[in-house]
Design an enzyme around this catalytic site. Structure first.
Site, short mmCIF file in Angstrom:
data_model
loop_
_atom_site.label_atom_id
_atom_site.label_comp_id
_atom_site.label_asym_id
_atom_site.label_seq_id
_atom_site.Cartn_x
_atom_site.Cartn_y
_atom_site.Cartn_z
N GLU A 160 -6.50 -1.70 9.17
CA GLU A 160 -5.08 -1.55 9.48
C GLU A 160 -4.88 -1.22 10.95
O GLU A 160 -4.01 -1.78 11.62
CB GLU A 160 -4.47 -0.46 8.60
CG GLU A 160 -2.99 -0.21 8.87
CD GLU A 160 -2.38 0.82 7.93
OE1 GLU A 160 -1.16 1.08 8.07
OE2 GLU A 160 -3.10 1.37 7.07
N THR A 212 1.63 7.29 1.92
CA THR A 212 2.45 8.33 2.53
C THR A 212 3.50 8.89 1.58
O THR A 212 4.10 8.17 0.78
CB THR A 212 3.16 7.77 3.78
OG1 THR A 212 2.18 7.18 4.63
CG2 THR A 212 3.86 8.87 4.54
N ILE A 248 0.87 -1.17 0.00
CA ILE A 248 0.00 0.00 0.00
C ILE A 248 0.91 1.23 0.00
O ILE A 248 1.87 1.29 0.77
CB ILE A 248 -0.96 0.01 1.21
CG1 ILE A 248 -1.96 1.16 1.13
CG2 ILE A 248 -0.22 0.01 2.53
CD1 ILE A 248 -3.10 0.91 0.19
N THR A 291 6.19 0.26 3.49
CA THR A 291 6.59 -1.06 3.96
C THR A 291 6.46 -2.08 2.83
O THR A 291 5.45 -2.12 2.13
CB THR A 291 5.70 -1.49 5.15
OG1 THR A 291 5.75 -0.48 6.15
CG2 THR A 291 6.17 -2.80 5.72
#
Length: 441
Positions: A280, A163, A160, A197
């Protein structure tokens, strides 16, 4: 199946594992917990600290988890049952995919964090937890058919990507642009994503992009090819906490993406992203609470044997006081997390989003505070050993460094606290309006 006895050290296990009655845990849940612990221990937990030292979890671990359907639990429930069955996926360690509920999810997230380190599990689960769900919840049938078979079976990896250097919790200010080509066949994507990540290992990113004007209304979600795709460059970031999660910086320079890769439709981005966040945050809260358990129980064990001033640390009232304060925070946090998981099972998705969105944000924020309390307590009680990246205090030292990876990602702590109260105010206003209207009748 061999019985794996619970750790007898106080604060080391959730109450139901220690044999205490639970209104939430059924015999089927307990059987899965035993199977999950065995699998996770053999394939991840026993090697986690070693891999964290080395900086990377071996690639074969991801494939082992996929082979046994053990990354599917990272997805929101209910699982996409029909799609999974078409792929020949019928169960997860004996639990039928149609029987999966959020208590199973909580058990899984708890067991995956039992090393005390967020990085090793995080290196495996981000795509399934947060990258895949928007596709099967909001994507077209054609989009699902194109991407999900390979993603759900682990043949392709995803992440995902929301950010950016200039936009984290402030999602509405995403700056990465996706502009249609002159022939209307592609989006041309330009911008950068940071702290992503698993980014460097991912074939695709479920990415927040700006297809319209400023603010939330201009956001969309796009499946963007990553590894080896023209215009994409990626590198790992050095962060102060966990290493193995593969935090990445992604640069996008005129990256061509087919217009068919849009998730939902243009302008749906904020709704998709916010819906994804709730799952999440509850997963983060569960895993972080287990990290707190690992830190505090390690300190408890140490204090039983470490001697100072002629007696064990546990014989010192000030030490017992520290352990008690942290333990009360820990067990309160776990009770709240279990309660939310149970509520998620018994509410419709729409009602859960409305009633629990703010509380889930608050629980995520509080879990980071609890981890901080337990990790600080552990390091202080270990003394110099807790300040050393080797030896008997190595684990608690690593957990303390990891605290901010709990308090910032998934919505930073202060933003979560504010969001939770704003959501509660909205709920109050709706209910107050209903009361006013009924009083007039």
């Amino acid at each position: 199946m061999a019985y794996n006895p619970p750790n007898p050290i106080p604060f080391s296990e959730p109450p139901y594992i220690r044999g205490l009655p639970s209104p939430y845990i059924t015999p089927a849940h307990r059987r899965f917990q035993q199977a999950c612990r065995k699998f996770a221990t053999e394939n991840l937990i026993q090697h986690a600290l070693e891999w964290e030292r080395e900086g990377t979890v071996p690639e074969h671990v991801f494939h082992t988890f996929c082979k046994h359907n053990m990354l599917l639990p990272n997805m929101p429930t209910p699982l996409p049952v029909d799609l999974l069955k078409r792929l020949g996926i019928n169960d997860i360690l004996g639990v039928k995919v149609e029987d999966w509920d959020y208590i199973y999810t909580g058990i899984y997230c708890d067991e995956m964090a039992r090393s005390g380190l967020s990085g090793p599990a995080g290196s495996l689960n981000t795509g399934f937890g947060f990258g895949i769900p928007p596709i099967y919840v909001f994507g077209s049938v054609e989009l699902q058919a194109q991407f999900l078979p390979e993603m759900l079976t682990g043949k392709k990896r995803s992440c995902i990507a929301i950010t950016e250097p200039g936009a984290g919790s402030d999602v509405a200010n995403i700056a990465t642009t996706a502009v249609k080509s002159a022939d209307g066949q592609h989006y041309i994507v330009n911008g950068s994503k940071k702290w992503i990540t698993n980014g460097i290992w991912s074939d695709y990113a479920t990415m927040a992009v700006r297809t319209g004007g400023p603010g939330a209304a201009g956001l969309s979600v796009l499946i963007v090819p990553l590894k080896g795709h023209p215009g994409v460059s990626m590198h790992r970031l050095k962060v102060s906490g966990q290493i193995t999660g593969g935090a990445s910086f992604i640069e996008l320079d005129n990256v061509k993406v087919p217009v068919s890769n849009i998730v939902g439709k243009e302008g749906d981005g904020m709704r998709i992203i916010m819906t994804n966040f709730n799952h999440e945050r509850i997963c983060i809260a569960v895993g972080v609470t287990r990290q707190a358990r690992v830190a505090l129980s390690a300190a408890f064990s140490y204090c039983l044997k470490r001697e100072a001033f002629g007696k064990t640390l546990m014989d010192q009232p000030v030490v017992r006081h520290r352990l008690a304060k942290a333990g009360a925070e820990l067990e309160s946090m776990w009770a709240w997390v279990e309660q939310i998981l149970y509520q998620l099972i018994h509410l419709s998705k729409e009602e859960a989003y409305r009633q629990l969105g703010g509380l889930t944000a608050l629980a995520k924020a509080k879990s980071g505070m609890v981890l901080n309390e337990c990790a600080q307590t552990a390091v202080l009680l270990f003394g110099g050993s807790g300040y050393t990246k080797s030896g008997q205090g190595e684990l608690v030292e690593a957990i303390l460094r990891d605290v901010h990876s709990a308090r910032i990602p998934g919505g930073s702590e202060d933003v979560m606290l504010d969001l939770s109260v704003r959501q509660l105010v909205k709920l109050y206003q709706v209910e107050e309006k209903k009361l006013s209207q009924s009083a007039k009748i």
